[in-house]
Design a protein around this motif. Structure first.
Motif, PDB file in Angstrom:
ATOM      1  N   ALA A 183       0.844  -1.202   0.000  1.00 49.78           N
ATOM      2  CA  ALA A 183       0.000   0.000   0.000  1.00 49.78           C
ATOM      3  C   ALA A 183       0.874   1.244   0.000  1.00 49.78           C
ATOM      4  CB  ALA A 183      -0.922   0.005   1.207  1.00 49.78           C
ATOM      5  N   ARG A 184       0.607   2.136  -0.939  1.00 49.55           N
ATOM      6  CA  ARG A 184       1.413   3.355  -1.064  1.00 49.55           C
ATOM      7  C   ARG A 184       0.711   4.570  -0.452  1.00 49.55           C
ATOM      8  NH1 ARG A 184       4.343   3.211  -5.804  1.00 49.55           N
ATOM      9  NH2 ARG A 184       5.230   5.215  -5.130  1.00 49.55           N
ATOM     10  N   PHE A 185      -0.588   4.454  -0.226  1.00 52.73           N
ATOM     11  CA  PHE A 185      -1.338   5.521   0.439  1.00 52.73           C
ATOM     12  C   PHE A 185      -2.550   4.892   1.119  1.00 52.73           C
ATOM     13  CE2 PHE A 185      -3.355   5.156  -3.688  1.00 52.73           C
ATOM     14  CZ  PHE A 185      -4.710   5.373  -3.456  1.00 52.73           C
ATOM     15  N   PHE A 186      -3.126   5.620   2.069  1.00 55.49           N
ATOM     16  CA  PHE A 186      -4.279   5.132   2.814  1.00 55.49           C
ATOM     17  C   PHE A 186      -5.383   6.180   2.833  1.00 55.49           C
ATOM     18  CE2 PHE A 186      -0.927   2.460   4.360  1.00 55.49           C
ATOM     19  CZ  PHE A 186      -1.533   1.239   4.619  1.00 55.49           C
ATOM     20  N   GLN A 187      -6.615   5.724   2.637  1.00 54.27           N
ATOM     21  CA  GLN A 187      -7.789   6.572   2.826  1.00 54.27           C
ATOM     22  C   GLN A 187      -8.585   5.984   3.989  1.00 54.27           C
ATOM     23  OE1 GLN A 187      -9.370   6.266  -1.199  1.00 54.27           O
ATOM     24  NE2 GLN A 187      -8.750   8.360  -1.637  1.00 54.27           N
ATOM     25  N   SER A 188      -8.968   6.839   4.918  1.00 60.95           N
ATOM     26  CA  SER A 188      -9.628   6.324   6.112  1.00 60.95           C
ATOM     27  C   SER A 188     -11.143   6.302   5.956  1.00 60.95           C
ATOM     28  CB  SER A 188      -9.243   7.164   7.337  1.00 60.95           C
ATOM     29  OG  SER A 188     -10.165   8.207   7.558  1.00 60.95           O
ATOM     30  N   GLN A 189     -11.751   5.499   6.810  1.00 63.39           N
ATOM     31  CA  GLN A 189     -13.198   5.548   6.957  1.00 63.39           C
ATOM     32  C   GLN A 189     -13.558   6.906   7.566  1.00 63.39           C
ATOM     33  OE1 GLN A 189     -14.729   3.138   5.630  1.00 63.39           O
ATOM     34  NE2 GLN A 189     -13.400   1.361   5.730  1.00 63.39           N
ATOM     35  N   LEU A 190     -14.857   7.182   7.651  1.00 63.69           N
ATOM     36  CA  LEU A 190     -15.342   8.441   8.211  1.00 63.69           C
ATOM     37  C   LEU A 190     -14.717   8.693   9.589  1.00 63.69           C
ATOM     38  CD1 LEU A 190     -19.139   9.338   8.328  1.00 63.69           C
ATOM     39  CD2 LEU A 190     -17.615   9.895  10.184  1.00 63.69           C
ATOM     40  N   VAL A 191     -14.097   9.853   9.756  1.00 61.04           N
ATOM     41  CA  VAL A 191     -13.463  10.214  11.020  1.00 61.04           C
ATOM     42  C   VAL A 191     -14.310  11.248  11.756  1.00 61.04           C
ATOM     43  CG1 VAL A 191     -11.473  11.365  12.082  1.00 61.04           C
ATOM     44  CG2 VAL A 191     -11.122   9.686  10.263  1.00 61.04           C
ATOM     45  N   THR A 192     -14.584  10.971  13.024  1.00 59.77           N
ATOM     46  CA  THR A 192     -15.265  11.956  13.875  1.00 59.77           C
ATOM     47  C   THR A 192     -14.453  12.241  15.138  1.00 59.77           C
ATOM     48  OG1 THR A 192     -16.548  10.169  14.910  1.00 59.77           O
ATOM     49  CG2 THR A 192     -17.583  11.342  13.068  1.00 59.77           C
ATOM     50  N   ASP A 193     -13.553  11.335  15.498  1.00 58.58           N
ATOM     51  CA  ASP A 193     -12.738  11.479  16.705  1.00 58.58           C
ATOM     52  C   ASP A 193     -11.321  11.878  16.282  1.00 58.58           C
ATOM     53  OD1 ASP A 193     -11.241  11.233  19.012  1.00 58.58           O
ATOM     54  OD2 ASP A 193     -12.199   9.365  19.664  1.00 58.58           O
ATOM     55  N   PHE A 194     -11.054  13.166  16.316  1.00 64.89           N
ATOM     56  CA  PHE A 194      -9.769  13.651  15.821  1.00 64.89           C
ATOM     57  C   PHE A 194      -8.643  13.449  16.832  1.00 64.89           C
ATOM     58  CE2 PHE A 194     -12.775  15.418  12.929  1.00 64.89           C
ATOM     59  CZ  PHE A 194     -12.116  15.400  11.715  1.00 64.89           C
ATOM     60  N   GLU A 195      -8.970  13.273  18.093  1.00 68.16           N
ATOM     61  CA  GLU A 195      -7.950  12.886  19.065  1.00 68.16           C
ATOM     62  C   GLU A 195      -7.468  11.468  18.768  1.00 68.16           C
ATOM     63  OE1 GLU A 195      -9.241  13.388  23.058  1.00 68.16           O
ATOM     64  OE2 GLU A 195      -9.502  15.562  22.866  1.00 68.16           O
ATOM     65  N   ARG A 196      -8.382  10.591  18.435  1.00 64.66           N
ATOM     66  CA  ARG A 196      -8.013   9.226  18.067  1.00 64.66           C
ATOM     67  C   ARG A 196      -7.193   9.227  16.774  1.00 64.66           C
ATOM     68  NH1 ARG A 196      -7.342   4.001  20.041  1.00 64.66           N
ATOM     69  NH2 ARG A 196      -7.789   2.493  18.390  1.00 64.66           N
ATOM     70  N   LEU A 197      -7.567  10.069  15.817  1.00 65.77           N
ATOM     71  CA  LEU A 197      -6.801  10.174  14.583  1.00 65.77           C
ATOM     72  C   LEU A 197      -5.371  10.612  14.877  1.00 65.77           C
ATOM     73  CD1 LEU A 197      -6.608  10.187  11.460  1.00 65.77           C
ATOM     74  CD2 LEU A 197      -7.429  12.558  11.522  1.00 65.77           C
ATOM     75  N   ALA A 198      -5.219  11.599  15.754  1.00 63.55           N
ATOM     76  CA  ALA A 198      -3.883  12.080  16.104  1.00 63.55           C
ATOM     77  C   ALA A 198      -3.071  10.969  16.767  1.00 63.55           C
ATOM     78  CB  ALA A 198      -3.985  13.292  17.027  1.00 63.55           C
ATOM     79  N   TRP A 199      -3.708  10.203  17.648  1.00 66.19           N
ATOM     80  CA  TRP A 199      -3.014   9.064  18.267  1.00 66.19           C
ATOM     81  C   TRP A 199      -2.577   8.062  17.203  1.00 66.19           C
ATOM     82  CZ3 TRP A 199      -4.443   3.973  17.801  1.00 66.19           C
ATOM     83  CH2 TRP A 199      -3.651   3.068  18.520  1.00 66.19           C
ATOM     84  N   PHE A 200      -3.470   7.748  16.278  1.00 67.04           N
ATOM     85  CA  PHE A 200      -3.150   6.784  15.215  1.00 67.04           C
ATOM     86  C   PHE A 200      -1.952   7.256  14.397  1.00 67.04           C
ATOM     87  CE2 PHE A 200      -3.683   5.814  10.667  1.00 67.04           C
ATOM     88  CZ  PHE A 200      -3.507   4.439  10.703  1.00 67.04           C
ATOM     89  N   MET A 201      -1.946   8.527  14.032  1.00 65.22           N
ATOM     90  CA  MET A 201      -0.833   9.048  13.232  1.00 65.22           C
ATOM     91  C   MET A 201       0.482   8.963  14.012  1.00 65.22           C
ATOM     92  SD  MET A 201      -2.058   9.750  10.291  1.00 65.22           S
ATOM     93  CE  MET A 201      -0.542  10.453   9.668  1.00 65.22           C
ATOM     94  N   ASP A 202       0.461   9.313  15.290  1.00 69.89           N
ATOM     95  CA  ASP A 202       1.692   9.322  16.082  1.00 69.89           C
ATOM     96  C   ASP A 202       2.154   7.910  16.453  1.00 69.89           C
ATOM     97  OD1 ASP A 202       1.786  12.069  16.012  1.00 69.89           O
ATOM     98  OD2 ASP A 202       0.826  12.340  17.962  1.00 69.89           O
ATOM     99  N   ALA A 203       1.201   7.048  16.816  1.00 72.57           N
ATOM    100  CA  ALA A 203       1.558   5.742  17.371  1.00 72.57           C
ATOM    101  C   ALA A 203       1.741   4.664  16.316  1.00 72.57           C
ATOM    102  CB  ALA A 203       0.481   5.298  18.371  1.00 72.57           C
ATOM    103  N   ILE A 204       1.070   4.801  15.166  1.00 73.07           N
ATOM    104  CA  ILE A 204       1.065   3.708  14.187  1.00 73.07           C
ATOM    105  C   ILE A 204       1.548   4.151  12.810  1.00 73.07           C
ATOM    106  CG2 ILE A 204      -0.405   2.058  12.950  1.00 73.07           C
ATOM    107  CD1 ILE A 204      -2.129   1.846  15.443  1.00 73.07           C
ATOM    108  N   ALA A 205       0.965   5.214  12.277  1.00 71.09           N
ATOM    109  CA  ALA A 205       1.189   5.544  10.864  1.00 71.09           C
ATOM    110  C   ALA A 205       2.497   6.280  10.608  1.00 71.09           C
ATOM    111  CB  ALA A 205       0.023   6.371  10.331  1.00 71.09           C
ATOM    112  N   HIS A 206       2.996   6.999  11.605  1.00 70.15           N
ATOM    113  CA  HIS A 206       4.113   7.920  11.378  1.00 70.15           C
ATOM    114  C   HIS A 206       5.329   7.238  10.753  1.00 70.15           C
ATOM    115  CE1 HIS A 206       6.803  11.295  11.959  1.00 70.15           C
ATOM    116  NE2 HIS A 206       7.645  10.509  12.593  1.00 70.15           N
ATOM    117  N   GLU A 207       5.730   6.102  11.293  1.00 70.31           N
ATOM    118  CA  GLU A 207       6.967   5.462  10.847  1.00 70.31           C
ATOM    119  C   GLU A 207       6.869   4.884   9.442  1.00 70.31           C
ATOM    120  OE1 GLU A 207       8.264   2.627  13.682  1.00 70.31           O
ATOM    121  OE2 GLU A 207       8.626   4.119  15.258  1.00 70.31           O
ATOM    122  N   SER A 208       5.661   4.668   8.936  1.00 70.22           N
ATOM    123  CA  SER A 208       5.498   4.042   7.616  1.00 70.22           C
ATOM    124  C   SER A 208       5.846   4.977   6.472  1.00 70.22           C
ATOM    125  CB  SER A 208       4.051   3.571   7.434  1.00 70.22           C
ATOM    126  OG  SER A 208       3.187   4.669   7.194  1.00 70.22           O
TER     127      SER A 208
END
Length: 297
Positions: A183-208
């Motif tokens: 996978a070269r890019f990701f599109q997310s499902q509908l986001v309503t919790d932007f604190e959770r999104l920020a956690w996901f980016m920092d904890a999981i997605a950042h290093e990829s």
């Protein structure tokens, strides 16, 4: 055929990526579909063409994507494993290459039971991770059986992700497997919790180092938001947003403002946004204007 690679080029340049979704018609008349996509031509890097979303039968995404290419609009052709075996999927991917369709979103597909043909038989020979691997093989010049192609494809493959998934281990594993599978890019499902999104980016997605586009949905009314809460597992529209929509003199205008606010929030957190404005795609330019997003180059 020469292919446009606006999305891939923008991703390589680390631009803030903008995509939007347009459903192909349920019938052969393409006028409204093309009109909606044309409105987005200079506002997004690429237009997602859905593949019988929610298992509701619509025009082939491959055919609809080819129509956009003819008009100078870069598509992201969604391919769902639900309806095709690996032979048919690979045939469509080779066809995409020949037709100048560069971007593919690999999806497993919604269950047939939720759609308008519940009696249909799901294929599910592959699922999204294995489809990504197949695309990687085609890009190296080989089909899934190891047979050489006449020439390799040059497809830019993406995948879906749900940052609001309640299972941290499952979310981490699924994201990692998709990255490892190409996978070269990701599109997310509908986001309503932007604190959770920020956690996901920092904890999981950042290093990829893979761009993640947050899914932003245009809510048309409080009733629309309540319907989503009842019928979309894993999605919760906050009560504060529902109250704003319910108390607005013009709920659609309020929904447009809310979507713009969410785009602005996502701009501070992730790498782009994927806009979903079902049957109101003409409002996407207004949403982007309100969020301070300039037309794409």
């Amino acid at each position: 055929m020469v292919k446009s690679a606006r999305l891939e080029t923008a991703a390589e340049r680390k631009e803030f990526l903008i995509t939007a979704e347009v459903m192909p018609p349920k019938g052969p008349d393409i006028e409204a579909f093309l009109e909606k996509a044309t409105l987005l031509k200079n506002r997004v890097h690429a237009v997602n063409v859905t593949d019988s979303n929610r298992a509701v039968m619509r025009m082939s995404p491959l055919a609809a994507s080819a129509l956009l290419v003819q008009r100078g609009i870069e598509p992201i052709c969604q391919l769902a494993c639900r309806d095709r075996n690996r032979i048919a999927l690979q045939g469509d991917l080779l066809g995409a290459e020949a037709l100048g369709i560069h971007n593919i979103l690999a999806l497993t597909g919604d269950p047939v039971g939720c759609g308008d043909h519940p009696q249909a038989r799901a294929v599910c020979d592959l699922e999204s991770v294995r489809l990504l691997r197949v695309i990687g093989g085609l890009n190296r010049g080989f089909d899934s059986a190891g047979n050489a192609l006449s020439s390799p494809t040059r497809l830019f493959a993406g995948a879906a992700i749900d940052p609001q998934c309640t299972s941290e281990a499952g979310l981490r594993s699924r994201f990692r497997r998709k990255v490892e599978s190409g996978a070269r890019f990701f599109q997310s499902q509908l986001v309503t919790d932007f604190e959770r999104l920020a956690w996901f980016m920092d904890a999981i997605a950042h290093e990829s180092a893979r761009p993640v586009l947050a899914g932003i949905f245009l809510l048309k009314s409080a009733k629309n938001a309540e319907f989503i809460n009842r019928n979309l597992p894993g999605v919760t529209i906050p009560e504060g947003i529902i109250r704003r929509l319910a108390g607005a003199c013009d709920p659609l205008k309020e929904g447009t403002a809310i979507a713009a606010e969410q785009v602005a929030k996502a701009r501070q957190i992730c790498d782009g946004v994927h806009l979903m404005a079902i049957r109101k795609e003409e409002l996407i330019p207004e949403i982007l204007d309100l969020a301070g997003i300039a037309p794409v180059q």
